[in-house]
Design a protein around this motif. Structure first.
Motif: not given
Length: 297
Positions: A17, A19, A21-23, A25-26, A31
């Protein structure tokens, strides 16, 4: 310091990602704990894997190298439980098969084809052995399954008749026996020089022939253990030999075949043989797969 699979998964997610934050969420987490996982991983590895600031996340040179290995480790880790279950159930794993040379003339190939169809994930190791070697190999757990000749100790071994075939006479091309008719009797061969089966290394065939034909001791010119060797000696004009019907598939130049009349039309037996106390789960799946197997004639 060792790293964990969770740390590897966190690192791969961030690397994909770029990132946090996106990681996070995945991975269905927040975080801060993901950042701590990456920090612990870098300490365990002893190298900085990511460059991160408020604007971007990037892989270092070490991170790019480590990423490829991390993906490989995760694939192996994810596959390991399924592989263990398959081995435990016998659908995967290894089966070691001992076989007599004569059983390879048609029977072995058909059996291996059946196993490839029924148990495609099974690895099969083949070891050529005479029956007495197979018995010893099964007892020592060097092989799991044999293609062997009787008799067997029924208390120690399980067995199943796999194949029956006629007993043939192999004779040099032009020999009188080859034109004597569809069947040759024991009386027809009583005075012939014979390339005989060894009474120790090929006991099954030796006893079978002796029980069917009154061979005088002086008529035995050679005693050997392998059918192929017998046929070469026959081709050289050393004498006749008694061989299983499947040996005719070898098509040795200078050798012809005729059927021997016997009390039992197909007296040559080949059995599946296994140790009753075997702990290899693949063996029992193999036996199930071969339950109704009959090689083509």
């Amino acid at each position: 310091m060792a790293f964990t699979l969770e740390q590897l998964r966190g690192f791969v997610a961030v690397a994909d990602e770029l990132h946090f934050g996106r990681a996070a969420a995945r991975l269905k987490m927040t975080q801060p704990p993901l950042s701590r996982q990456i920090q612990k991983l870098e300490r365990a590895v002893g190298a900085q894997l990511l460059v991160r600031d408020n604007r971007r996340v990037a892989l270092t040179a070490a991170g790019r190298v480590f990423l490829a290995q991390a993906r490989r480790l995760l694939v192996l880790a994810d596959a390991a439980p399924e592989q263990a279950r398959r081995v435990s159930s016998g659908s995967s794993g290894l089966i070691r098969v001992g076989f007599t040379a004569a059983s390879a003339y048609g029977v072995l190939g058909a059996l291996l084809d059946r196993l490839s169809d029924e148990l495609p994930d099974l690895d099969v190791d083949l070891v050529e052995m005479v029956t007495r070697e197979q018995v010893a190999g099964l007892l020592d757990e060097e092989v799991d399954l044999g293609l062997a000749r009787p008799p067997f100790d029924r208390a120690t071994f399980g067995s199943r008749l796999l194949h029956r075939e006629a007993l043939l006479i192999a004779a040099p091309t032009g020999h009188r026996l080859l034109g004597a008719g569809p069947l040759v009797t024991a009386a027809d061969v009583a005075s012939e020089p014979v390339v005989m089966h060894s009474p120790t290394k090929a006991r099954y065939f030796h006893d079978l022939v002796v029980g069917a034909v009154p061979i005088a001791r002086g008529n035995t010119v050679h005693a050997v253990s392998q059918v192929l060797t017998m046929l070469w000696l026959v081709a050289a004009g050393r004498g006749i030999a008694f061989v299983p019907e499947s040996a005719a598939r070898l098509s040795i130049e200078g050798v012809g075949f005729v059927r021997l009349a016997t009390a039992v039309p197909e007296p040559v037996e080949l059995h599946l043989l296994w140790l009753r106390a075997s702990a290899n789960p693949a063996l029992w799946r193999v036996l199930d797969a071969l339950e109704d197997h009959a090689p083509p004639p």
